[in-house]
Design an enzyme around this catalytic site. Structure first.
Site, short mmCIF file in Angstrom:
data_model
loop_
_atom_site.label_atom_id
_atom_site.label_comp_id
_atom_site.label_asym_id
_atom_site.label_seq_id
_atom_site.Cartn_x
_atom_site.Cartn_y
_atom_site.Cartn_z
N ARG A 119 0.95 -0.99 0.10
CA ARG A 119 -0.05 0.01 0.01
C ARG A 119 0.98 1.29 0.10
O ARG A 119 2.04 1.17 0.42
CB ARG A 119 -0.95 0.09 1.13
CG ARG A 119 -2.15 -1.16 1.06
CD ARG A 119 -2.80 -1.24 2.35
NE ARG A 119 -3.59 -0.01 2.76
CZ ARG A 119 -3.53 0.53 3.78
NH1 ARG A 119 -3.00 -0.19 4.63
NH2 ARG A 119 -4.43 1.50 4.29
N LYS A 184 3.69 -7.74 11.99
CA LYS A 184 2.75 -7.90 10.91
C LYS A 184 3.27 -9.26 10.24
O LYS A 184 4.24 -9.61 10.37
CB LYS A 184 3.34 -6.76 9.91
CG LYS A 184 2.52 -6.92 8.52
CD LYS A 184 2.58 -5.41 7.84
CE LYS A 184 1.89 -5.87 6.38
NZ LYS A 184 1.46 -4.44 5.75
N ARG A 319 -2.68 3.76 15.21
CA ARG A 319 -1.65 3.06 16.15
C ARG A 319 -2.02 2.96 17.40
O ARG A 319 -2.98 3.78 17.73
CB ARG A 319 -0.29 4.13 15.99
CG ARG A 319 0.20 4.49 14.90
CD ARG A 319 1.53 3.81 14.34
NE ARG A 319 2.18 4.35 13.26
CZ ARG A 319 1.79 4.16 12.06
NH1 ARG A 319 0.54 3.37 11.82
NH2 ARG A 319 2.25 4.66 11.07
C1 BTN Z 1 0.66 -4.07 2.35
O1 BTN Z 1 0.53 -4.39 3.47
O2 BTN Z 1 1.35 -3.00 2.03
C2 BTN Z 1 -0.11 -4.80 1.19
C3 BTN Z 1 0.83 -5.78 0.66
C4 BTN Z 1 0.06 -6.88 -0.50
C5 BTN Z 1 1.39 -7.72 -1.09
C6 BTN Z 1 0.64 -8.49 -2.03
S1 BTN Z 1 1.69 -9.93 -2.69
C7 BTN Z 1 0.36 -10.26 -3.95
C8 BTN Z 1 -0.11 -9.14 -4.44
N1 BTN Z 1 0.74 -8.55 -5.44
C9 BTN Z 1 1.46 -7.50 -5.37
O3 BTN Z 1 2.08 -6.95 -6.12
N2 BTN Z 1 1.09 -6.87 -4.05
C10 BTN Z 1 -0.07 -8.05 -3.47
#
Ligand code: BTN
Length: 322
Positions: A119, A184, A319
């Site tokens: 994100r 996480k 948080r």
């Molecule tokens: C986050 O917490 O920032 C979200 C992470 C999401 C990662 C997944 S892995 C599969 C899919 N493909 C990506 O490029 N991102 C999501």
């Protein structure tokens, strides 16, 4: 690059057993010199495989490797639309590039992402065959209004899937993260393709830490954990993928009919911050209060001076209060 070359694959298959293999034997198998063996090993280490060398014994993977298997995932999930890749830019992007021709429930799962994304423009560390990089397509005929609480539903579906494969004690952090004891474990990135009056196409991306290689851990700038640390059983990524497909399919069908309402109690039970003192970071403002869960639109409920107010939006971070 969409897969390893032939030698890379031979080496991977050999090291997958987690046993030691001498440089000499590897050289013979690949038909290359000892120096080249070193280069092939380095290439696998560079994409994130934890391979050690011990003088006198040879090379060894830090843990046995079970690769993703499309047939197994399809068999276990009863889905016929699983796409497995060795290497992609991003599993989300793979589906987005094909969005006009996808069927509900189509998934893309990869051993490695060259540009895995998280994100807020962050990257998602995606070492080879270590974690789960999973994306799933769903179309909402009723349009974009329906998807407000989608990431929360996906969080619940992911916890359900983990529980079904025997992983207990995982909680949710509004709006998109899975946590275990404050660290996480997994993240969710939903990408939408929608016109105001038409169906909304969603790509649901889920990244779950399964077994974090030591070198890759150094790239992560927040407390993290992985399934291998918190489970006494080895994690089968094929079973996890299939269980996720089943769980998402069941919950999404129901969500299209009934929204988030039927899942609010489940969210409260899983919410890492529920009834705790928290602070919300909203652009350059900080708002403190008590977290009272979520409402039917997926908004976070914050109680300040006895008044509960909803908060929603991609730019809000949550948080624990200091
Ligand atoms: C986050 O917490 O920032 C979200 C992470 C999401 C990662 C997944 S892995 C599969 C899919 N493909 C990506 O490029 N991102 C999501």
């Amino acid at each position: 690059m969409s897969e390893l070359n032939e030698q890379g694959n031979i080496l991977l298959t050999l090291l997958a057993d987690g046993e030691f293999h001498s440089g000499e034997k590897i050289g013979e198998l690949l038909g290359v010199s000892r120096t080249s063996v070193n280069n092939y090993i380095k290439a696998l280490q560079e994409i994130g495989l934890d391979i050690y060398k011990v003088t006198g014994r040879g090379y060894c993977s830090a843990a046995p490797i079970t690769l993703l298997d499309k047939d197994k995932i399809e068999q276990l999930s009863n889905s016929r639309t699983v796409h497995v890749e060795q290497i992609v830019d991003s599993t989300n992007q793979w589906l987005l590039d094909r969005i006009a021709n996808l069927k509900n429930g189509q998934s893309c799962i990869s051993e490695y992402q060259l540009s895995g994304r998280g994100r807020r423009g962050r990257s998602w560390v995606s070492p080879f065959a270590s974690h789960l990089y999973f994306s799933f397509y769903w179309r909402f005929d009723s349009g974009i209004d329906k998807v407000a609480g989608l990431s929360l539903l996906v969080g619940i579906a992911t916890v359900n899937a983990l529980e079904k494969i025997g992983v207990q004690g995982v909680s949710l952090k509004w709006p998109n993260d899975l946590y275990y004891q404050g660290k996480k474990l997994a993240g969710i990135l939903i990408e939408l393709n929608a016109q105001a009056t038409e169906a909304c196409h969603s790509v649901i991306g889920i990244g779950i830490n399964v077994r974090m290689p030591a070198q890759q851990a150094k790239l992560i700038d927040q407390p993290w954990t992985d399934l291998t640390t918190l489970s006494s059983q080895p994690i089968d990524r094929n079973l996890l993928s299939a269980t996720l497909i089943n769980e998402l399919t069941t919950l999404l069908i129901e969500y299209e009919q009934s929204g988030l309402g039927p899942h609010l109690q489940r969210w409260f039970a899983l919410d890492y911050f529920f009834n705790k003192e928290v602070k919300l970071l909203i652009a350059d403002r900080v708002k403190t209060g008590i977290c009272r869960g979520i409402n039917e639109t997926g908004a976070l409920l914050l109680e300040c001076d006895g008044v509960i107010e909803p908060y929603i939006g991609g730019e809000i971070s949550l948080r624990l209060a200091d």
